[in-house]
Design a protein around this motif. Structure first.
Motif, PDB file in Angstrom:
ATOM      1  N   MET A  48       0.825  -1.205   0.000  1.00  0.00           N
ATOM      2  CA  MET A  48       0.000   0.000   0.000  1.00  0.00           C
ATOM      3  C   MET A  48       0.861   1.257   0.000  1.00  0.00           C
ATOM      4  N   ALA A  49       1.979   1.206   0.726  1.00  0.00           N
ATOM      5  CA  ALA A  49       2.887   2.353   0.764  1.00  0.00           C
ATOM      6  C   ALA A  49       3.435   2.643  -0.637  1.00  0.00           C
ATOM      7  N   PHE A  50       3.835   1.589  -1.373  1.00  0.00           N
ATOM      8  CA  PHE A  50       4.316   1.772  -2.744  1.00  0.00           C
ATOM      9  C   PHE A  50       3.201   2.322  -3.631  1.00  0.00           C
ATOM     10  N   SER A  51       1.991   1.782  -3.472  1.00  0.00           N
ATOM     11  CA  SER A  51       0.858   2.260  -4.268  1.00  0.00           C
ATOM     12  C   SER A  51       0.547   3.717  -3.962  1.00  0.00           C
ATOM     13  N   TYR A  52       0.608   4.063  -2.683  1.00  0.00           N
ATOM     14  CA  TYR A  52       0.327   5.430  -2.266  1.00  0.00           C
ATOM     15  C   TYR A  52       1.309   6.407  -2.923  1.00  0.00           C
ATOM     16  N   VAL A  53       2.578   6.086  -2.884  1.00  0.00           N
ATOM     17  CA  VAL A  53       3.596   6.952  -3.479  1.00  0.00           C
ATOM     18  C   VAL A  53       3.382   7.085  -4.982  1.00  0.00           C
ATOM     19  N   GLY A  54       3.070   5.965  -5.637  1.00  0.00           N
ATOM     20  CA  GLY A  54       2.816   6.024  -7.070  1.00  0.00           C
ATOM     21  C   GLY A  54       1.625   6.898  -7.423  1.00  0.00           C
ATOM     22  N   LEU A  55       0.600   6.889  -6.584  1.00  0.00           N
ATOM     23  CA  LEU A  55      -0.605   7.670  -6.864  1.00  0.00           C
ATOM     24  C   LEU A  55      -0.426   9.166  -6.623  1.00  0.00           C
ATOM     25  N   ILE A  56       0.513   9.544  -5.747  1.00  0.00           N
ATOM     26  CA  ILE A  56       0.704  10.971  -5.488  1.00  0.00           C
ATOM     27  C   ILE A  56       1.752  11.594  -6.409  1.00  0.00           C
ATOM     28  N   LEU A  57       2.475  10.798  -7.179  1.00  0.00           N
ATOM     29  CA  LEU A  57       3.505  11.347  -8.059  1.00  0.00           C
ATOM     30  C   LEU A  57       2.958  12.284  -9.138  1.00  0.00           C
ATOM     31  N   PRO A  58       1.776  12.035  -9.735  1.00  0.00           N
ATOM     32  CA  PRO A  58       1.274  13.009 -10.718  1.00  0.00           C
ATOM     33  C   PRO A  58       1.154  14.419 -10.158  1.00  0.00           C
ATOM     34  N   ARG A  59       0.764  14.549  -8.898  1.00  0.00           N
ATOM     35  CA  ARG A  59       0.670  15.878  -8.292  1.00  0.00           C
ATOM     36  C   ARG A  59       2.044  16.527  -8.187  1.00  0.00           C
ATOM     37  N   PHE A  60       3.061  15.735  -7.778  1.00  0.00           N
ATOM     38  CA  PHE A  60       4.414  16.286  -7.675  1.00  0.00           C
ATOM     39  C   PHE A  60       4.962  16.659  -9.051  1.00  0.00           C
ATOM     40  N   ALA A  61       4.624  15.873 -10.069  1.00  0.00           N
ATOM     41  CA  ALA A  61       5.066  16.202 -11.429  1.00  0.00           C
ATOM     42  C   ALA A  61       4.525  17.565 -11.847  1.00  0.00           C
ATOM     43  N   TYR A  62       3.282  17.824 -11.485  1.00  0.00           N
ATOM     44  CA  TYR A  62       2.657  19.107 -11.802  1.00  0.00           C
ATOM     45  C   TYR A  62       3.330  20.252 -11.043  1.00  0.00           C
ATOM     46  N   GLU A  63       3.681  20.011  -9.788  1.00  0.00           N
ATOM     47  CA  GLU A  63       4.242  21.068  -8.950  1.00  0.00           C
ATOM     48  C   GLU A  63       5.687  21.411  -9.323  1.00  0.00           C
ATOM     49  N   VAL A  64       6.482  20.410  -9.674  1.00  0.00           N
ATOM     50  CA  VAL A  64       7.902  20.675  -9.941  1.00  0.00           C
ATOM     51  C   VAL A  64       8.178  20.924 -11.417  1.00  0.00           C
ATOM     52  N   PHE A  65       7.166  20.826 -12.256  1.00  0.00           N
ATOM     53  CA  PHE A  65       7.396  20.988 -13.700  1.00  0.00           C
ATOM     54  C   PHE A  65       8.030  22.329 -14.060  1.00  0.00           C
ATOM     55  N   PRO A  66       7.578  23.466 -13.493  1.00  0.00           N
ATOM     56  CA  PRO A  66       8.231  24.732 -13.862  1.00  0.00           C
ATOM     57  C   PRO A  66       9.733  24.737 -13.613  1.00  0.00           C
ATOM     58  N   VAL A  67      10.165  24.230 -12.455  1.00  0.00           N
ATOM     59  CA  VAL A  67      11.604  24.181 -12.167  1.00  0.00           C
ATOM     60  C   VAL A  67      12.297  23.179 -13.088  1.00  0.00           C
ATOM     61  N   ALA A  68      11.610  22.079 -13.401  1.00  0.00           N
ATOM     62  CA  ALA A  68      12.188  21.088 -14.314  1.00  0.00           C
ATOM     63  C   ALA A  68      12.382  21.676 -15.710  1.00  0.00           C
ATOM     64  N   THR A  69      11.506  22.598 -16.104  1.00  0.00           N
ATOM     65  CA  THR A  69      11.666  23.231 -17.423  1.00  0.00           C
ATOM     66  C   THR A  69      12.920  24.092 -17.465  1.00  0.00           C
ATOM     67  N   LEU A  70      13.209  24.783 -16.348  1.00  0.00           N
ATOM     68  CA  LEU A  70      14.420  25.599 -16.302  1.00  0.00           C
ATOM     69  C   LEU A  70      15.657  24.723 -16.427  1.00  0.00           C
ATOM     70  N   LEU A  71      15.734  23.674 -15.601  1.00  0.00           N
ATOM     71  CA  LEU A  71      16.895  22.778 -15.651  1.00  0.00           C
ATOM     72  C   LEU A  71      16.987  22.058 -17.000  1.00  0.00           C
TER      73      LEU A  71
END
Length: 354
Positions: A48-71
């Motif tokens: 469940m812990a692995f599943s939980y982390v996998g399910l929250i990654l789309p939100r983190f992708a959205y949040e860090v995308f601007p900084v990822a574009t700079l790098l």
């Protein structure tokens, strides 16, 4: 897009996706370490812990995308600069503005995908992750639906329509049944507050059913210990990142109607609308570094510089957001000011290299 756009776009897109993947791997690792500490509580398992982390990654992708574009832009354009391809483009008459246009076109294409993930997929996957964790950690029979949170305690069914930012509950319905499944009492409370580990229902209306008659009464307050396990509050409380922009706007209106502070959610709403501008600013900011002071350095130094700039933006944005909420700045100003400030800096640097 012509041949030049596609060539520059491939280099920049590869850098962006590589950066985003590496950042998400790091986030997933630290999130998993944190979740593994919860394993063993209730029915929460390692799977469940692995599943939980996998399910929250789309939100983190959205949040860090601007900084990822700079790098990613620094890596992509830096690779072209290191092989003197940008110099060749300039010698062939391609202006810096033309190269900027190619970079922005690529960023816009990826931005559309990421916004779709952030506004459609991420809220659903985040809510599913929270629901899975809630059901595993709770000893109550619980269910999260579009009509609120439902739980069962013996022959009593509880429906909580809203979780408020101050950890109180709003619009609570309690349905009590006899052992023969006939309705015995319905209780509606406008609000429930946690006091000394027990819930106190406030502003109640009760209806008792007895021998085909209904007896109604109103009460100012009533203690109800088994309403909701306090440890579930962190799991089921509505967080800004768990809602798409349109639901955030509706939630802001709900909070205002109930006389509650909605500053945090207003800022979150405008921040979501500003994300496209943030992404474009980060892309634009990478251009002066590639054609300016970093044009002849290695990729490691470019990545380091981009990480420093991205971290500064992230920290300044967070600090200014907290200040805006605390001192009740205009929500749109709070969400947009850091981005506009960095845009001004990017324009100043851009003028020096053109």
């Amino acid at each position: 897009m012509n041949l030049l756009d596609r060539y520059i776009g491939r280099a920049v897109a590869f850098g962006m996706l590589l950066t985003l993947s590496l950042v998400l791997v790091l986030i997933a690792f630290f999130s998993l370490v944190n979740e593994l500490e919860e394993v063993g509580k209730g029915a929460y398992t390692t799977a469940m812990a692995f599943s939980y982390v996998g399910l929250i990654l789309p939100r983190f992708a959205y949040e860090v995308f601007p900084v990822a574009t700079l790098l990613g832009s620094l890596i992509g354009l830096g690779s072209l600069a290191s092989s003197s391809e940008l110099v060749a483009m300039r010698a062939a008459g391609v202006s810096v503005s033309r190269i900027v246009g190619s970079v922005l076109k690529t960023g816009l294409v990826l931005l559309v995908v990421v916004v779709a993930v952030g506004e459609m997929l991420a809220p659903l996957s985040e809510q599913r992750a929270q629901r899975m964790k809630m059901e595993a950690l709770s000893s109550q029979v619980a269910l999260q639906t579009r009509y609120g949170f439902w739980s069962r305690d013996g022959d009593t069914y509880i429906n909580i329509r809203a979780f408020l930012p101050d950890s109180s509950l709003a619009d609570v319905y309690i349905y009590e049944y006899d052992p023969d499944h006939s309705m015995r009492r319905i209780t509606h409370a406008r609000r429930a507050v946690l006091i000394d580990g027990e819930w106190e229902l406030q502003d109640l209306a009760q209806s008792d059913f007895w021998e085909q008659k209904i007896f109604s009464q109103k009460l100012a307050g009533l203690r109800w210990p088994g309403l909701l396990e306090p440890e579930l509050l962190d799991v089921v409380t509505v967080q800004p990142h768990m809602l798409p922009a349109w639901d955030l706007w509706a939630y802001v209106a709900f909070l205002k109607q109930n006389g509650l502070s909605a500053a945090q959610y207003e800022v979150a709403f405008w921040s979501k609308l500003v994300v496209p501008l943030v992404t474009l600013v980060m892309l634009f900011l990478s251009i002066p570094f590639v054609f300016g002071p970093l044009r002849s350095v290695g990729i490691g130094q470019r990545v380091f510089t981009g990480a420093v700039v991205g971290t500064l933006f992230f920290m300044f944005n967070r600090v200014f957001t907290y200040l805006g909420v605390v001192y009740e700045f205009n929500a749109l100003f709070t969400a947009a000011f850091p981005t506009l400030l960095f845009l001004l800096v990017a324009l100043l640097f851009f003028r020096r290299v053109t």
